[in-house]
Motif scaffolding. Structure first.
Motif, PDB file in Angstrom:
ATOM      1  N   SER A 132      -2.731  -6.084  -4.557  1.00 59.81           N
ATOM      2  CA  SER A 132      -2.694  -4.694  -5.390  1.00 59.81           C
ATOM      3  C   SER A 132      -2.040  -4.150  -5.930  1.00 59.81           C
ATOM      4  O   SER A 132      -0.678  -5.033  -5.849  1.00 59.81           O
ATOM      5  CB  SER A 132      -2.301  -3.742  -3.496  1.00 59.81           C
ATOM      6  OG  SER A 132      -1.157  -3.729  -3.706  1.00 59.81           O
ATOM      7  N   SER A 170       0.647  -1.180  -0.306  1.00 59.32           N
ATOM      8  CA  SER A 170      -0.032  -0.305  -0.390  1.00 59.32           C
ATOM      9  C   SER A 170       0.678   1.434   0.122  1.00 59.32           C
ATOM     10  O   SER A 170       1.872   1.575   0.854  1.00 59.32           O
ATOM     11  CB  SER A 170      -1.378  -0.470   0.995  1.00 59.32           C
ATOM     12  OG  SER A 170      -1.430   1.912   1.150  1.00 59.32           O
ATOM     13  N   LEU A 171       0.971   2.082  -0.607  1.00 57.30           N
ATOM     14  CA  LEU A 171       1.189   3.521  -0.892  1.00 57.30           C
ATOM     15  C   LEU A 171       1.505   4.058   0.337  1.00 57.30           C
ATOM     16  O   LEU A 171       1.929   5.120   0.344  1.00 57.30           O
ATOM     17  CB  LEU A 171       1.533   4.497  -1.780  1.00 57.30           C
ATOM     18  CG  LEU A 171       1.795   3.162  -3.475  1.00 57.30           C
ATOM     19  CD1 LEU A 171       1.432   3.681  -4.667  1.00 57.30           C
ATOM     20  CD2 LEU A 171       3.130   2.952  -3.128  1.00 57.30           C
ATOM     21  N   ARG A 172      -0.307   4.138   1.059  1.00 57.82           N
ATOM     22  CA  ARG A 172      -0.832   5.288   2.471  1.00 57.82           C
ATOM     23  C   ARG A 172      -0.109   5.270   3.175  1.00 57.82           C
ATOM     24  O   ARG A 172       0.253   4.177   3.685  1.00 57.82           O
ATOM     25  CB  ARG A 172      -2.260   5.225   2.248  1.00 57.82           C
ATOM     26  CG  ARG A 172      -3.401   5.508   1.142  1.00 57.82           C
ATOM     27  CD  ARG A 172      -4.902   5.340   2.146  1.00 57.82           C
ATOM     28  NE  ARG A 172      -4.811   4.851   2.622  1.00 57.82           N
ATOM     29  CZ  ARG A 172      -4.873   4.783   4.055  1.00 57.82           C
ATOM     30  NH1 ARG A 172      -4.817   5.468   4.164  1.00 57.82           N
ATOM     31  NH2 ARG A 172      -5.466   3.530   5.098  1.00 57.82           N
ATOM     32  N   GLN A 173       0.948   5.562   3.355  1.00 61.20           N
ATOM     33  CA  GLN A 173       2.025   5.732   4.884  1.00 61.20           C
ATOM     34  C   GLN A 173       0.389   5.462   5.954  1.00 61.20           C
ATOM     35  O   GLN A 173       1.140   4.402   6.836  1.00 61.20           O
ATOM     36  CB  GLN A 173       2.953   7.485   5.027  1.00 61.20           C
ATOM     37  CG  GLN A 173       3.665   6.889   4.707  1.00 61.20           C
ATOM     38  CD  GLN A 173       4.610   6.043   4.178  1.00 61.20           C
ATOM     39  OE1 GLN A 173       5.238   5.183   5.936  1.00 61.20           O
ATOM     40  NE2 GLN A 173       4.880   5.339   2.976  1.00 61.20           N
ATOM     41  N   HIS A 232      -0.062  -1.007   7.450  1.00 66.31           N
ATOM     42  CA  HIS A 232       1.748   0.235   7.819  1.00 66.31           C
ATOM     43  C   HIS A 232       1.653  -0.045   9.123  1.00 66.31           C
ATOM     44  O   HIS A 232       2.464  -0.775   9.563  1.00 66.31           O
ATOM     45  CB  HIS A 232       1.775   2.128   7.048  1.00 66.31           C
ATOM     46  CG  HIS A 232       2.277   1.558   5.693  1.00 66.31           C
ATOM     47  ND1 HIS A 232       3.667   1.206   5.279  1.00 66.31           N
ATOM     48  CD2 HIS A 232       1.833   2.084   4.309  1.00 66.31           C
ATOM     49  CE1 HIS A 232       3.985   1.393   4.690  1.00 66.31           C
ATOM     50  NE2 HIS A 232       2.895   1.874   3.978  1.00 66.31           N
ATOM     51  N   SER A 286      10.723   0.865   0.353  1.00 63.84           N
ATOM     52  CA  SER A 286       9.337   1.761   0.493  1.00 63.84           C
ATOM     53  C   SER A 286       9.198   0.779  -0.957  1.00 63.84           C
ATOM     54  O   SER A 286      10.245   0.425  -2.169  1.00 63.84           O
ATOM     55  CB  SER A 286      10.387   2.832  -0.033  1.00 63.84           C
ATOM     56  OG  SER A 286       8.913   3.448  -0.811  1.00 63.84           O
ATOM     57  N   LEU A 287       7.938   0.806  -1.833  1.00 66.79           N
ATOM     58  CA  LEU A 287       7.512   0.393  -3.058  1.00 66.79           C
ATOM     59  C   LEU A 287       6.831   2.013  -3.871  1.00 66.79           C
ATOM     60  O   LEU A 287       6.527   1.642  -4.285  1.00 66.79           O
ATOM     61  CB  LEU A 287       6.778  -0.516  -2.853  1.00 66.79           C
ATOM     62  CG  LEU A 287       6.195  -1.595  -2.100  1.00 66.79           C
ATOM     63  CD1 LEU A 287       5.519  -2.432  -2.106  1.00 66.79           C
ATOM     64  CD2 LEU A 287       7.539  -2.160  -2.634  1.00 66.79           C
ATOM     65  N   GLY A 288       7.158   2.508  -3.047  1.00 67.89           N
ATOM     66  CA  GLY A 288       6.439   4.304  -3.530  1.00 67.89           C
ATOM     67  C   GLY A 288       7.325   4.568  -5.025  1.00 67.89           C
ATOM     68  O   GLY A 288       6.164   5.366  -5.585  1.00 67.89           O
ATOM     69  N   SER A 304      -0.548  -7.071   2.582  1.00 65.09           N
ATOM     70  CA  SER A 304      -1.022  -6.262   1.113  1.00 65.09           C
ATOM     71  C   SER A 304      -2.711  -5.866   1.579  1.00 65.09           C
ATOM     72  O   SER A 304      -3.074  -6.944   1.986  1.00 65.09           O
ATOM     73  CB  SER A 304      -0.443  -7.203   0.362  1.00 65.09           C
ATOM     74  OG  SER A 304      -1.418  -6.044  -1.030  1.00 65.09           O
ATOM     75  N   SER A 331      -1.419   3.473   6.059  1.00 67.08           N
ATOM     76  CA  SER A 331      -2.791   2.247   5.713  1.00 67.08           C
ATOM     77  C   SER A 331      -3.197   1.247   6.905  1.00 67.08           C
ATOM     78  O   SER A 331      -1.680   1.699   7.568  1.00 67.08           O
ATOM     79  CB  SER A 331      -2.252   1.826   4.250  1.00 67.08           C
ATOM     80  OG  SER A 331      -0.415   1.331   4.573  1.00 67.08           O
ATOM     81  N   VAL A 352       0.394  -2.139  -6.822  1.00 67.93           N
ATOM     82  CA  VAL A 352       2.357  -1.866  -6.171  1.00 67.93           C
ATOM     83  C   VAL A 352       2.247  -3.493  -5.867  1.00 67.93           C
ATOM     84  O   VAL A 352       3.918  -3.319  -5.681  1.00 67.93           O
ATOM     85  CB  VAL A 352       1.879  -0.969  -5.429  1.00 67.93           C
ATOM     86  CG1 VAL A 352       0.834  -1.209  -3.743  1.00 67.93           C
ATOM     87  CG2 VAL A 352       2.872   0.045  -5.287  1.00 67.93           C
TER      88      VAL A 352
END
Length: 184
Positions: A83, A9-12, A17, A38-40, A75, A14, A85
């Motif tokens: 997801s 997930s890209l939301r910090q 996370h 990090s996958l961002g 995830s 989330s 990402v």
């Protein structure tokens, strides 16, 4: 021992996370070094870019995974699956040399709904096992109704989830130790 955590997930802020940070706290209490990957910054996988060199964010992820003794993956479930990402990260990290091969992996999920991410977990398990990862089958940590499980600061409010996570992280550490001995 070093474990790299990967969150799909890209939301910090989330839920996944938060779940991973709770797991990392347990691991650190066991003397384990935990690095959050990090996958961002990963660009979408494109075979035209697969020329044996990797864009910097991909190279950093690959390096972290290769130096890890084990991987902790969390995830969300999007559209009953992995997801985008997370799938993109798998595409980049399975290029030769494959970063998943012979890695001990614990996969988990939390969702705002009732499934806890079971469908994502099944798809992710298939993907990672095909890449040669050693996925820990039990205990499963699939946490439904995330909004009622986490406090405002990300702390786990449900003691049964804390117990599940403690058992899971103990199993992850023990499995890595067992597999390390088997490979020696």
């Amino acid at each position: 021992m070093k474990i790299v955590s990967i969150v799909g997930s890209l939301r910090q802020d989330s839920w996944n996370h938060k779940l991973t940070r709770a797991a990392a706290d347990i691991l650190k209490g066991k003397g384990v070094e935990v690095e959050e990957a990090s996958l961002g910054g990963l660009t979408l996988f494109n075979g035209d870019l697969d020329d044996g060199t990797f864009p910097e964010p991909v190279a950093a992820l690959r390096s972290a995974m290769q130096s890890a003794d084990g991987l902790l993956v969390a995830s969300p479930e999007y559209n009953h699956s992995i997801s985008a990402v997370m799938k993109n990260a798998i595409e980049w990290t399975c290029r030769p040399p494959n970063c998943w091969t012979n890695k001990v992996v614990f996969a988990m999920s939390t969702t705002p709904g009732r499934s806890g991410g079971i469908r994502m977990h099944l798809h992710l398990s298939d993907c990672l096992q095909c890449e040669g990862a050693w996925l820990i089958p039990r205990p499963m940590v699939l946490v439904p109704n995330a909004a009622s499980v986490f406090g405002q600061n990300g702390e786990l409010l449900d003691s049964s989830v804390v117990d599940q996570l403690e058992e899971a992280m103990t199993t992850l550490v023990e499995t890595i130790n067992t597999m390390s001995g088997a490979r020696a």
